[in-house]
Design a protein around this motif. Sequence first.
Motif, PDB file in Angstrom:
ATOM      1  N   ARG A 172      84.466 -20.012 -83.176  1.00 58.94           N
ATOM      2  CA  ARG A 172      85.475 -19.043 -83.608  1.00 58.94           C
ATOM      3  C   ARG A 172      85.050 -18.378 -84.911  1.00 58.94           C
ATOM      4  NH1 ARG A 172      91.037 -20.865 -86.088  1.00 58.94           N
ATOM      5  NH2 ARG A 172      89.493 -21.667 -87.512  1.00 58.94           N
ATOM      6  N   ASN A 173      84.543 -19.160 -85.857  1.00 53.66           N
ATOM      7  CA  ASN A 173      84.129 -18.595 -87.140  1.00 53.66           C
ATOM      8  C   ASN A 173      82.948 -17.639 -86.987  1.00 53.66           C
ATOM      9  OD1 ASN A 173      86.181 -20.029 -88.352  1.00 53.66           O
ATOM     10  ND2 ASN A 173      84.850 -21.709 -89.001  1.00 53.66           N
ATOM     11  N   LEU A 174      81.994 -17.978 -86.135  1.00 54.72           N
ATOM     12  CA  LEU A 174      80.876 -17.062 -85.874  1.00 54.72           C
ATOM     13  C   LEU A 174      81.350 -15.779 -85.207  1.00 54.72           C
ATOM     14  CD1 LEU A 174      78.081 -19.491 -84.652  1.00 54.72           C
ATOM     15  CD2 LEU A 174      77.967 -17.975 -86.633  1.00 54.72           C
ATOM     16  N   LEU A 175      82.266 -15.897 -84.263  1.00 52.13           N
ATOM     17  CA  LEU A 175      82.831 -14.702 -83.618  1.00 52.13           C
ATOM     18  C   LEU A 175      83.489 -13.809 -84.667  1.00 52.13           C
ATOM     19  CD1 LEU A 175      84.327 -16.384 -80.456  1.00 52.13           C
ATOM     20  CD2 LEU A 175      82.675 -14.514 -80.411  1.00 52.13           C
ATOM     21  N   TYR A 176      84.260 -14.403 -85.559  1.00 56.08           N
ATOM     22  CA  TYR A 176      84.925 -13.629 -86.609  1.00 56.08           C
ATOM     23  C   TYR A 176      83.900 -12.914 -87.486  1.00 56.08           C
ATOM     24  CZ  TYR A 176      87.826 -12.209 -90.443  1.00 56.08           C
ATOM     25  OH  TYR A 176      88.460 -11.446 -91.382  1.00 56.08           O
ATOM     26  N   GLU A 177      82.826 -13.615 -87.863  1.00 54.65           N
ATOM     27  CA  GLU A 177      81.781 -12.999 -88.687  1.00 54.65           C
ATOM     28  C   GLU A 177      81.167 -11.778 -88.008  1.00 54.65           C
ATOM     29  OE1 GLU A 177      78.830 -15.902 -89.691  1.00 54.65           O
ATOM     30  OE2 GLU A 177      80.305 -17.208 -90.674  1.00 54.65           O
ATOM     31  N   LYS A 178      81.131 -11.777 -86.672  1.00 55.43           N
ATOM     32  CA  LYS A 178      80.539 -10.669 -85.920  1.00 55.43           C
ATOM     33  C   LYS A 178      81.556  -9.580 -85.583  1.00 55.43           C
ATOM     34  CE  LYS A 178      76.648 -12.901 -85.766  1.00 55.43           C
ATOM     35  NZ  LYS A 178      75.488 -12.532 -86.532  1.00 55.43           N
ATOM     36  N   GLY A 179      82.813  -9.754 -85.996  1.00 54.49           N
ATOM     37  CA  GLY A 179      83.806  -8.702 -85.811  1.00 54.49           C
ATOM     38  C   GLY A 179      84.921  -9.008 -84.835  1.00 54.49           C
ATOM     39  N   THR A 186      94.810  -8.753 -95.165  1.00 51.85           N
ATOM     40  CA  THR A 186      94.410 -10.150 -95.115  1.00 51.85           C
ATOM     41  C   THR A 186      94.524 -10.645 -93.683  1.00 51.85           C
ATOM     42  OG1 THR A 186      95.215 -10.527 -97.353  1.00 51.85           O
ATOM     43  CG2 THR A 186      94.917 -12.477 -95.962  1.00 51.85           C
ATOM     44  N   CYS A 187      93.460 -11.260 -93.196  1.00 49.92           N
ATOM     45  CA  CYS A 187      93.506 -11.871 -91.871  1.00 49.92           C
ATOM     46  C   CYS A 187      94.053 -13.278 -92.049  1.00 49.92           C
ATOM     47  CB  CYS A 187      92.120 -11.900 -91.234  1.00 49.92           C
ATOM     48  SG  CYS A 187      92.165 -12.556 -89.572  1.00 49.92           S
ATOM     49  N   PHE A 188      95.288 -13.460 -91.680  1.00 49.98           N
ATOM     50  CA  PHE A 188      95.992 -14.712 -91.924  1.00 49.98           C
ATOM     51  C   PHE A 188      95.639 -15.770 -90.902  1.00 49.98           C
ATOM     52  CE2 PHE A 188      99.880 -17.344 -91.732  1.00 49.98           C
ATOM     53  CZ  PHE A 188      99.856 -17.801 -93.027  1.00 49.98           C
ATOM     54  N   SER A 189      95.414 -15.372 -89.663  1.00 52.61           N
ATOM     55  CA  SER A 189      95.163 -16.342 -88.616  1.00 52.61           C
ATOM     56  C   SER A 189      94.433 -15.677 -87.458  1.00 52.61           C
ATOM     57  CB  SER A 189      96.482 -16.928 -88.112  1.00 52.61           C
ATOM     58  OG  SER A 189      96.262 -17.791 -87.030  1.00 52.61           O
ATOM     59  N   ILE A 190      93.470 -16.374 -86.901  1.00 51.47           N
ATOM     60  CA  ILE A 190      92.806 -15.915 -85.690  1.00 51.47           C
ATOM     61  C   ILE A 190      92.977 -17.006 -84.649  1.00 51.47           C
ATOM     62  CG2 ILE A 190      90.620 -15.297 -84.613  1.00 51.47           C
ATOM     63  CD1 ILE A 190      89.711 -14.197 -87.233  1.00 51.47           C
ATOM     64  N   ALA A 191      93.511 -16.632 -83.506  1.00 54.76           N
ATOM     65  CA  ALA A 191      93.719 -17.601 -82.438  1.00 54.76           C
ATOM     66  C   ALA A 191      92.381 -18.169 -81.991  1.00 54.76           C
ATOM     67  CB  ALA A 191      94.430 -16.935 -81.264  1.00 54.76           C
ATOM     68  N   MET A 192      92.391 -19.408 -81.564  1.00 50.90           N
ATOM     69  CA  MET A 192      91.176 -20.020 -81.028  1.00 50.90           C
ATOM     70  C   MET A 192      90.916 -19.387 -79.668  1.00 50.90           C
ATOM     71  SD  MET A 192      89.092 -22.257 -82.276  1.00 50.90           S
ATOM     72  CE  MET A 192      89.938 -23.429 -83.310  1.00 50.90           C
ATOM     73  N   PRO A 193      89.844 -18.598 -79.534  1.00 47.93           N
ATOM     74  CA  PRO A 193      89.613 -17.874 -78.281  1.00 47.93           C
ATOM     75  C   PRO A 193      89.205 -18.795 -77.141  1.00 47.93           C
ATOM     76  CG  PRO A 193      87.783 -17.535 -79.773  1.00 47.93           C
ATOM     77  CD  PRO A 193      88.811 -18.330 -80.526  1.00 47.93           C
ATOM     78  N   ALA A 247      75.655 -21.343 -74.945  1.00 50.76           N
ATOM     79  CA  ALA A 247      75.237 -19.956 -74.698  1.00 50.76           C
ATOM     80  C   ALA A 247      75.834 -19.012 -75.732  1.00 50.76           C
ATOM     81  CB  ALA A 247      75.645 -19.531 -73.294  1.00 50.76           C
ATOM     82  N   LEU A 248      77.108 -19.194 -76.035  1.00 53.73           N
ATOM     83  CA  LEU A 248      77.762 -18.329 -77.019  1.00 53.73           C
ATOM     84  C   LEU A 248      77.185 -18.551 -78.416  1.00 53.73           C
ATOM     85  CD1 LEU A 248      81.351 -18.664 -75.592  1.00 53.73           C
ATOM     86  CD2 LEU A 248      80.119 -16.494 -75.875  1.00 53.73           C
ATOM     87  N   LEU A 249      76.952 -19.800 -78.781  1.00 52.54           N
ATOM     88  CA  LEU A 249      76.352 -20.070 -80.087  1.00 52.54           C
ATOM     89  C   LEU A 249      74.966 -19.453 -80.183  1.00 52.54           C
ATOM     90  CD1 LEU A 249      77.438 -23.775 -80.680  1.00 52.54           C
ATOM     91  CD2 LEU A 249      78.176 -21.760 -81.986  1.00 52.54           C
ATOM     92  N   TYR A 250      74.157 -19.595 -79.138  1.00 58.22           N
ATOM     93  CA  TYR A 250      72.822 -19.000 -79.142  1.00 58.22           C
ATOM     94  C   TYR A 250      72.912 -17.480 -79.302  1.00 58.22           C
ATOM     95  CZ  TYR A 250      68.172 -17.538 -78.023  1.00 58.22           C
ATOM     96  OH  TYR A 250      66.927 -16.935 -78.094  1.00 58.22           O
ATOM     97  N   THR A 251      73.796 -16.852 -78.538  1.00 58.69           N
ATOM     98  CA  THR A 251      73.939 -15.393 -78.592  1.00 58.69           C
ATOM     99  C   THR A 251      74.353 -14.934 -79.978  1.00 58.69           C
ATOM    100  OG1 THR A 251      74.532 -15.371 -76.250  1.00 58.69           O
ATOM    101  CG2 THR A 251      75.104 -13.417 -77.535  1.00 58.69           C
ATOM    102  N   LEU A 252      75.342 -15.582 -80.559  1.00 52.19           N
ATOM    103  CA  LEU A 252      75.839 -15.172 -81.877  1.00 52.19           C
ATOM    104  C   LEU A 252      74.840 -15.432 -82.990  1.00 52.19           C
ATOM    105  CD1 LEU A 252      79.491 -16.387 -81.401  1.00 52.19           C
ATOM    106  CD2 LEU A 252      78.754 -13.999 -81.614  1.00 52.19           C
ATOM    107  N   LYS A 253      74.097 -16.518 -82.886  1.00 53.55           N
ATOM    108  CA  LYS A 253      73.146 -16.872 -83.947  1.00 53.55           C
ATOM    109  C   LYS A 253      71.811 -16.152 -83.833  1.00 53.55           C
ATOM    110  CE  LYS A 253      74.919 -21.514 -84.889  1.00 53.55           C
ATOM    111  NZ  LYS A 253      74.610 -22.962 -84.825  1.00 53.55           N
ATOM    112  N   ASN A 254      71.397 -15.810 -82.598  1.00 55.33           N
ATOM    113  CA  ASN A 254      70.039 -15.305 -82.409  1.00 55.33           C
ATOM    114  C   ASN A 254      69.937 -13.883 -81.882  1.00 55.33           C
ATOM    115  OD1 ASN A 254      68.434 -17.840 -82.968  1.00 55.33           O
ATOM    116  ND2 ASN A 254      69.872 -18.554 -81.421  1.00 55.33           N
ATOM    117  N   LEU A 255      70.929 -13.400 -81.184  1.00 55.45           N
ATOM    118  CA  LEU A 255      70.819 -12.076 -80.562  1.00 55.45           C
ATOM    119  C   LEU A 255      71.650 -11.006 -81.258  1.00 55.45           C
ATOM    120  CD1 LEU A 255      70.935 -13.156 -76.801  1.00 55.45           C
ATOM    121  CD2 LEU A 255      68.927 -12.708 -78.230  1.00 55.45           C
TER     122      LEU A 255
END
Length: 130
Positions: free
Chosen positions: A19-26, A50-57, A120-128
């Motif tokens: 979730r935190n990586l997704l947020y960092e990417k927008g 202020t982004c108060f809360s992001i739901a766990m996707p 797969a999602l972690l790889y995509t967010l961290k590397n691609l």
Amino acid sequence: MKLINDGIEESLRCSEELRNLLYEKGYRVGAYYVNNNTLPGYPHDAKGQTCFSIAMPTYATAVEWIRVNFNYHITVVVGRKGYFYVYWIDSVNGEPVYVGPYHEGGVILYTEPQQAYEAALLYTLKNLIK
């Protein structure tokens, strides 16, 4: 009596790291904003809210968000015997981007589809996605 759907909703949600990586990417799907840029410890968007809360996707939402915004298709498939999962990543035009990960002896296999989606999602967010 345990119901057949016990724990399914929670198991379909991304980890906090993801979730935190997704947020960092927008990623802002399901975000709750307040018009106040003085709340300490909370991130702010480009408008100063202020982004108060992001739901766990869910994994499905994260996969679709990446496809729509970054043109990567993430696919998780079940192995031949039906008890392990692997993933691959393609670009929208169908070009293979990544299959993996590999180790000595072949592809790393996951016992649950959620593990394969998470990897797969972690790889995509961290590397691609830069």
